[in-house]
Design an enzyme around this catalytic site. Structure first.
Site, mmCIF file in Angstrom:
data_model
loop_
_atom_site.group_PDB
_atom_site.id
_atom_site.type_symbol
_atom_site.label_atom_id
_atom_site.label_comp_id
_atom_site.label_asym_id
_atom_site.label_seq_id
_atom_site.Cartn_x
_atom_site.Cartn_y
_atom_site.Cartn_z
ATOM 1 N N GLY A 9 0.813 -1.202 0.000
ATOM 2 C CA GLY A 9 -0.081 -0.095 0.205
ATOM 3 C C GLY A 9 0.751 1.230 0.115
ATOM 4 N N LYS A 63 3.784 1.661 -1.128
ATOM 5 C CA LYS A 63 4.423 1.764 -2.539
ATOM 6 C C LYS A 63 3.471 2.424 -3.407
ATOM 7 C CE LYS A 63 7.939 0.230 -3.764
ATOM 8 N NZ LYS A 63 9.349 0.837 -3.944
ATOM 9 N N LYS A 64 2.193 2.327 -3.428
ATOM 10 C CA LYS A 64 1.298 2.750 -4.221
ATOM 11 C C LYS A 64 0.570 4.003 -3.808
ATOM 12 C CE LYS A 64 -1.467 -1.672 -5.332
ATOM 13 N NZ LYS A 64 -0.442 -2.718 -4.556
ATOM 14 N N LEU A 65 1.342 4.938 -3.129
ATOM 15 C CA LEU A 65 1.136 5.969 -2.545
ATOM 16 C C LEU A 65 1.792 7.005 -3.640
ATOM 17 C CD1 LEU A 65 1.137 5.938 1.176
ATOM 18 C CD2 LEU A 65 -0.788 6.349 -0.286
ATOM 19 N N ASP A 108 -4.740 -2.524 0.151
ATOM 20 C CA ASP A 108 -3.404 -3.032 0.531
ATOM 21 C C ASP A 108 -2.899 -2.196 1.830
ATOM 22 O OD1 ASP A 108 -2.590 -4.975 -1.145
ATOM 23 O OD2 ASP A 108 -1.800 -3.378 -2.564
#
Length: 337
Positions: free
Chosen positions: A206, A208-210, A254
């Site tokens: 999660g 890393k998805k920011l 995530d």
């Protein structure tokens, strides 16, 4: 040394003697505030005797999935092509001294890894099987950097963690051969360590998805055109499916999955969404057994005795091959057996 309140509480819990009504914190987290009041209390909590059933079911399923993974993603089915003489290989930094063995010996390495995964699945010569699996797995892993992905090392980490645990105390060949291991308690930290590992997997994914590309919906735009997302297109245009469902949904799941799986009240919701998520991933990406492995890890967040209740509903004629649901638990006589 006389045990403190936390020690007495753990002993009483292990003996299944009700002391008082559970507090709100105990109902939410599974432990009392006093269990964290000192190092001694924390050690007592982490070593609290716990039902081995859920851990052993995870051991069985993980070993089975790794046996399939070895033939597929690890490359046993195409080993002669994977290790052709003179084929260009990109090494890991610090591990560039590792070289593939001659092809015949590489087959032996893979056979040892495969037998190790079967031993883990069956709970047979458990410590030796874990050693066989993780030693050969990490050797093959570090041979070629080009085959790296963000789940390959997770298998090795879980294999290493299982080697430290007592996952052969239930539904295992070792338990059939040794009454000391059969249906013996495991310490709570066996579950805590694996749950923490899976929480980290979700949460770091999660984080890393920011980045801007993901948050603004650019990273995986093409996924919205896949047939799996057709139901969402009845109410949303493709652009919004990409932004809200693919990118927004993946980010929120995530970041929150680890928390939602932990609490009883939110676990059914978490089970639905993570199961849907991983089943979709198994169709969207070529990621081998990863989606199914993550599905299996969700079971670790349930109550440790769930297999006993689940298999207890099966017909009597099947109980000869299913895990024993009625055998009494016994103390663990040693973690290195």
């Amino acid at each position: 040394m006389e045990p403190g309140a936390c020690g007495r509480h753990s002993d009483q819990k292990a003996a299944a003697v009700p002391v008082s009504k559970d507090t709100r914190m105990k109902r939410l987290f599974g432990f009392e505030r006093e269990d964290l009041s000192s190092w001694h209390c924390l050690v007592c909590l982490l070593n609290r005797p716990t039902d081995p059933a859920s851990l052993s079911i995870f051991r069985f399923l993980f070993g089975m999935l790794m046996a399939v993974d070895i033939t597929q993603e690890r490359g046993l089915s195409h080993l002669d092509y994977k290790y052709l003489d003179g084929a260009p290989v990109c090494r890991f930094p610090l591990f560039n001294f590792l070289k593939p063995l001659p092809l015949d010996w590489m087959y032996l390495v893979y056979v040892i890894m495969f037998l190790g995964s079967l031993g883990i699945m069956l709970g047979f010569l458990y410590r030796l099987s874990c050693l066989m699996f993780i030693s050969t797995y990490w050797y093959v892993f570090f041979l070629d950097k080009t085959t790296w992905n963000n789940h390959s090392y997770l298998y090795g980490l879980i294999g290493f963690q299982l080697s430290l645990m007592d996952a052969n105390r239930y539904w295992s060949v070792d338990g059939l051969l040794s009454s000391r291991k059969r249906n013996a308690h495991v310490p709570l930290w066996n579950y805590t360590l694996l749950r923490a590992q899976i929480f980290i997997v979700y949460f770091i994914a999660g984080v890393k998805k920011l980045d801007a590309d993901w948050v603004e919906g650019y990273s995986m735009q093409y996924l919205a055109h896949h047939w799996l997302f057709d139901p969402f297109k009845f109410i949303l245009p493709v652009e919004m499916v990409s932004l809200l469902v693919v990118h927004g949904g993946g980010l929120m799941l995530d970041l929150s999955a680890g928390y939602l799986l932990f609490f009883d009240a939110t676990r059914p919701v978490a089970f639905f969404f993570v199961s849907y998520f991983h089943c979709m991933n198994s169709q969207l990406f070529s990621i081998g057994m990863f989606a199914y492995t993550m599905l299996v890890t969700s079971l670790l967040f349930c109550y440790p005795d769930w297999p006993r209740r689940f298999f207890g509903h099966f017909p009597a004629f099947l109980k000869q091959v299913l895990p024993n649901v009625s055998a009494p638990l016994q103390p663990n006589h040693g973690s290195l057996e």
